[in-house]
Design a protein around this motif. Structure first.
Motif, mmCIF file in Angstrom:
data_model
loop_
_atom_site.group_PDB
_atom_site.id
_atom_site.type_symbol
_atom_site.label_atom_id
_atom_site.label_comp_id
_atom_site.label_asym_id
_atom_site.label_seq_id
_atom_site.Cartn_x
_atom_site.Cartn_y
_atom_site.Cartn_z
ATOM 1 N N GLU A 109 2.501 8.566 -7.383
ATOM 2 C CA GLU A 109 3.875 8.535 -7.914
ATOM 3 C C GLU A 109 4.670 7.366 -7.290
ATOM 4 O O GLU A 109 5.392 6.649 -7.987
ATOM 5 C CB GLU A 109 4.505 9.876 -7.528
ATOM 6 N N THR A 110 4.490 7.195 -5.982
ATOM 7 C CA THR A 110 5.213 6.103 -5.300
ATOM 8 C C THR A 110 4.665 4.755 -5.763
ATOM 9 O O THR A 110 5.432 3.817 -6.028
ATOM 10 C CB THR A 110 5.075 6.243 -3.766
ATOM 11 N N ARG A 111 3.333 4.655 -5.889
ATOM 12 C CA ARG A 111 2.752 3.378 -6.350
ATOM 13 C C ARG A 111 3.282 3.024 -7.737
ATOM 14 O O ARG A 111 3.613 1.873 -8.019
ATOM 15 C CB ARG A 111 1.211 3.472 -6.379
ATOM 16 N N GLY A 129 9.149 1.286 13.060
ATOM 17 C CA GLY A 129 9.380 2.660 13.523
ATOM 18 C C GLY A 129 10.607 2.797 14.417
ATOM 19 O O GLY A 129 10.895 1.937 15.243
ATOM 20 N N SER A 130 11.290 3.926 14.279
ATOM 21 C CA SER A 130 12.530 4.159 15.022
ATOM 22 C C SER A 130 12.285 4.509 16.483
ATOM 23 O O SER A 130 13.229 4.578 17.268
ATOM 24 C CB SER A 130 13.310 5.301 14.369
ATOM 25 N N VAL A 131 11.034 4.780 16.842
ATOM 26 C CA VAL A 131 10.652 5.065 18.231
ATOM 27 C C VAL A 131 9.604 4.028 18.592
ATOM 28 O O VAL A 131 8.747 3.704 17.770
ATOM 29 C CB VAL A 131 10.058 6.489 18.324
ATOM 30 N N SER A 171 5.563 0.460 7.714
ATOM 31 C CA SER A 171 6.855 1.170 7.589
ATOM 32 C C SER A 171 6.602 2.576 7.076
ATOM 33 O O SER A 171 6.956 2.918 5.941
ATOM 34 C CB SER A 171 7.786 0.440 6.613
ATOM 35 N N VAL A 172 5.941 3.370 7.900
ATOM 36 C CA VAL A 172 5.639 4.766 7.552
ATOM 37 C C VAL A 172 6.271 5.652 8.630
ATOM 38 O O VAL A 172 6.671 5.145 9.674
ATOM 39 C CB VAL A 172 4.106 4.997 7.485
ATOM 40 N N PRO A 173 6.373 6.969 8.413
ATOM 41 C CA PRO A 173 6.904 7.831 9.476
ATOM 42 C C PRO A 173 6.138 7.587 10.787
ATOM 43 O O PRO A 173 4.922 7.387 10.751
ATOM 44 C CB PRO A 173 6.656 9.245 8.937
ATOM 45 N N TYR A 178 0.861 -1.185 0.000
ATOM 46 C CA TYR A 178 0.000 0.000 0.000
ATOM 47 C C TYR A 178 0.892 1.228 0.000
ATOM 48 O O TYR A 178 1.871 1.293 0.748
ATOM 49 C CB TYR A 178 -0.894 0.039 1.261
ATOM 50 N N SER A 179 0.572 2.191 -0.862
ATOM 51 C CA SER A 179 1.260 3.473 -0.784
ATOM 52 C C SER A 179 0.267 4.589 -1.063
ATOM 53 O O SER A 179 -0.653 4.431 -1.864
ATOM 54 C CB SER A 179 2.447 3.511 -1.751
ATOM 55 N N ARG A 180 0.463 5.698 -0.364
ATOM 56 C CA ARG A 180 -0.454 6.829 -0.398
ATOM 57 C C ARG A 180 -0.415 7.549 -1.739
ATOM 58 O O ARG A 180 -1.416 7.808 -2.362
ATOM 59 C CB ARG A 180 0.079 7.801 0.667
HETATM 60 P P1 NAP Z 1 10.595 6.308 3.492
HETATM 61 O O1 NAP Z 1 11.615 5.736 2.593
HETATM 62 O O2 NAP Z 1 10.297 7.767 3.410
HETATM 63 O O3 NAP Z 1 9.246 5.511 3.299
HETATM 64 C C1 NAP Z 1 8.114 5.797 4.053
HETATM 65 C C2 NAP Z 1 6.871 5.562 3.237
HETATM 66 O O4 NAP Z 1 5.753 5.938 4.060
HETATM 67 C C3 NAP Z 1 6.817 6.419 1.996
HETATM 68 O O5 NAP Z 1 7.003 5.594 0.868
HETATM 69 C C4 NAP Z 1 5.437 7.079 2.027
HETATM 70 O O6 NAP Z 1 4.689 6.660 0.915
HETATM 71 C C5 NAP Z 1 4.762 6.553 3.256
HETATM 72 N N1 NAP Z 1 4.128 7.617 4.033
HETATM 73 C C6 NAP Z 1 4.650 8.819 4.374
HETATM 74 N N2 NAP Z 1 3.788 9.505 5.120
HETATM 75 C C7 NAP Z 1 2.684 8.728 5.236
HETATM 76 C C8 NAP Z 1 1.425 8.901 5.867
HETATM 77 N N3 NAP Z 1 1.142 10.016 6.557
HETATM 78 N N4 NAP Z 1 0.513 7.896 5.772
HETATM 79 C C9 NAP Z 1 0.802 6.764 5.095
HETATM 80 N N5 NAP Z 1 1.982 6.543 4.457
HETATM 81 C C10 NAP Z 1 2.901 7.525 4.548
HETATM 82 O O7 NAP Z 1 10.945 6.034 5.040
HETATM 83 P P2 NAP Z 1 11.702 4.788 5.684
HETATM 84 O O8 NAP Z 1 13.128 5.149 5.865
HETATM 85 O O9 NAP Z 1 11.352 3.551 4.945
HETATM 86 O O10 NAP Z 1 11.054 4.803 7.143
HETATM 87 C C11 NAP Z 1 9.898 4.036 7.444
HETATM 88 C C12 NAP Z 1 9.881 3.767 8.936
HETATM 89 O O11 NAP Z 1 11.058 3.018 9.277
HETATM 90 C C13 NAP Z 1 9.899 5.025 9.800
HETATM 91 O O12 NAP Z 1 9.026 4.850 10.890
HETATM 92 C C14 NAP Z 1 11.313 5.114 10.301
HETATM 93 O O13 NAP Z 1 11.346 5.684 11.610
HETATM 94 C C15 NAP Z 1 11.737 3.664 10.330
HETATM 95 N N6 NAP Z 1 13.173 3.423 10.153
HETATM 96 C C16 NAP Z 1 13.900 4.193 9.272
HETATM 97 C C17 NAP Z 1 15.261 3.956 9.138
HETATM 98 C C18 NAP Z 1 16.103 4.789 8.194
HETATM 99 O O14 NAP Z 1 17.317 4.866 8.349
HETATM 100 N N7 NAP Z 1 15.525 5.397 7.201
HETATM 101 C C19 NAP Z 1 15.878 2.929 9.863
HETATM 102 C C20 NAP Z 1 15.094 2.135 10.691
HETATM 103 C C21 NAP Z 1 13.733 2.402 10.842
HETATM 104 P P3 NAP Z 1 4.075 7.751 -0.105
HETATM 105 O O15 NAP Z 1 5.246 8.196 -0.934
HETATM 106 O O16 NAP Z 1 3.053 6.985 -0.869
HETATM 107 O O17 NAP Z 1 3.496 8.853 0.740
#
Ligand code: NAP
Length: 296
Positions: A44-46, A102-104, A75-77, A39-41
Motif C-alpha cells: 500500500e505504501t509502495r 532516528g530520533s534516538v 528513515s524507519v521506526p 524501499y518500502s515494506r
Molecule cells: P513514518 O512516516 O511512519 O514512516 C516510517 C516508514 O518506515 C513507513 O513508511 C514504513 O513503511 C516504514 N517501516 C515501519 N516499520 C518498519 C519496519 N519494521 N521495517 C521496515 N520499514 C518499516 O515515520 P517518520 O516520521 O518518517 O519516522 C521515521 C524515522 O524518523 C523514525 O526513526 C523517527 O524516530 C524519525 N523522526 C521522526 C520525526 C517525526 O516527527 N515524525 C522527526 C524526526 C525524526 P511501510 O508503510 O512500508 O511499512
C-alpha cells in the motif's frame, strides 16, 4: 558521487514516510541525485510512493534498493533500524555513506553499526523537524527549513562523509550541529521526549474522565488542552520505540522534572505567591529565547 559534494549517483531511501518522503522531495527539488530508489515494506505504501512520484524506482527488497547506492538514508521506526542494517549490510558498495534519521541515537548506532561493513561510512543523524502525521503523503519539501539537524558520528568517522551528509541537510534548509550520541539523547529527552510524555499523560487523563466532563474538556479545549492533543496525536509506534530506546536519558530527565513538579505543588499548597511568580517569570524568559532563536 564526487566525494564531499552533494550530488549523488544513486540514493536509496529505506522508509519513505514523513521524514524519508520529505527528504525525497528535497532531493528532487535540489537535484541532489541522478537516481532515487525508495524501499518500502507494505504494498500500500509502495503504491502511494509511486503515485506521489518522488522516487525514480520503488522496490520491496532492501538488497535491490541499496546495491548500487552511494548514499543510503534509513528513515524507519528506531526499533526497526537494526534489522534494516542487517538486511542491507552484505549488499552495500565500499565507500557508500549510510545515514539515518532516528530520533534516538545511541541505541540506533548500537543496533546498526555491527551490521555495516568497515568500508562503509556510517553518519547517524536526526533532523529535528516533524509533524504528528505519518506516511508518504505527510511529507513536504519545506519540512526541514530553519530546523536543526544533529549528526552524531562515532569517533573516527570519515570527515568527508560527515560533511557530505551535513551539506545534504543544509540543502534541505537545515542548520547542522554535531555532538555525541549520548549527549544528543539527553538533550532530546528534555526538549522532545518528556514534552511528548506529558502530552500523552494529560490527554490520557482526559480519556479516563466521566463522559460529561470529557465533553466539556473538548468543548473548552482552546484553554490549553488542544495544544497537548496535537502532540499526543503523534504516531504511537514511533513514540513507543523512542521511550524504550532512550529509557536511561528519559528516566534521568523525568526524575528532575518530578522534583520540580513537587516543588511547584508545595508552592501552591503554601500559597507561595513570590515563589510561583519567580518560576513563571523564568519560564517566560525561556519562551523569549526560543522566539529569538527562531524555533517557535
Ligand atoms: P513514518 O512516516 O511512519 O514512516 C516510517 C516508514 O518506515 C513507513 O513508511 C514504513 O513503511 C516504514 N517501516 C515501519 N516499520 C518498519 C519496519 N519494521 N521495517 C521496515 N520499514 C518499516 O515515520 P517518520 O516520521 O518518517 O519516522 C521515521 C524515522 O524518523 C523514525 O526513526 C523517527 O524516530 C524519525 N523522526 C521522526 C520525526 C517525526 O516527527 N515524525 C522527526 C524526526 C525524526 P511501510 O508503510 O512500508 O511499512
Amino acid at each position: 558521487m564526487t566525494i564531499g559534494s552533494t550530488h549523488f549517483n544513486h540514493v536509496a531511501l529505506i522508509g519513505a514516510g514523513l521524514i524519508g518522503g520529505s527528504l525525497a522531495r528535497v532531493i528532487r527539488r535540489e537535484q541532489l541525485a541522478s537516481h532515487v530508489t525508495a524501499y518500502s515494506r507494505r504494498a500500500e505504501t509502495r503504491h502511494r510512493i509511486k503515485e506521489l512520484n518522488f522516487a525514480d524506482a520503488v522496490v520491496d527488497d532492501i538488497a535491490t534498493a541499496v546495491s548500487n547506492a552511494d548514499l543510503v538514508v534509513v528513515s524507519v521506526p528506531v526499533k526497526a533500524s537494526g534489522a534494516v542494517a542487517e538486511a542491507m549490510g552484505p549488499h552495500l558498495m565500499p565507500g557508500t555513506i549510510v545515514t539515518d534519521t532516528g530520533s534516538v541515537k545511541q541505541a540506533v548506532i548500537e543496533a546498526m553499526a555491527p551490521h555495516l561493513p568497515s568500508q562503509v561510512h556510517f553518519v547517524p543523524g536526526h533532523p529535528i523537524a516533524g509533524t504528528e502525521n505519518t506516511g508518504p503523503d505527510a511529507g513536504f519539501d519545506t519540512l526541514f527549513e530553519g530546523r536543526w539537524c544533529v549528526l552524531t558520528p562515532p569517533d573516527g568517522t570519515d570527515e568527508i562523509a560527515v560533511s557530505t551528509v551535513a551539506n545534504m541537510w543544509k540543502r534541505a534548509g537545515s542548520m547542522v550541529d554535531q555532538m555525541s550520541a549520548i549527549h544528543h539523547d539527553m538533550v532530546l529527552a528534555i526538549t522532545s521526549h518528556i514534552p511528548h510524555l506529558l502530552a500523552f499523560n494529560i490527554v490520557g487523563t482526559v480519556t479516563e474522565l466521566e463522559e460529561q466532563l470529557k465533553l466539556e474538556v473538548i468543548k473548552y479545549s482552546a484553554g490549553g488542552f488542544r495544544d497537548f492533543t496535537r502532540i499526543a496525536a503523534s504516531d504511537p509506534e514511533m513514540w513507543r520505540d523512542i521511550f524504550i530506546e532512550n529509557k536511561d536519558a528519559v528516566l534521568e530527565m523525568l526524575g528532575r522534572f518530578s522534583e520540580d513538579l513537587a516543588s511547584l505543588q508545595r508552592a501552591i499548597r503554601r500559597e507561595d505567591a513570590d515563589g510561583l511568580e519567580a518560576k513563571f517569570t523564568q519560564t517566560q524568559n525561556i519562551r523569549r529565547d526560543v522566539i529569538d532563536a527562531k524555533q517557535e
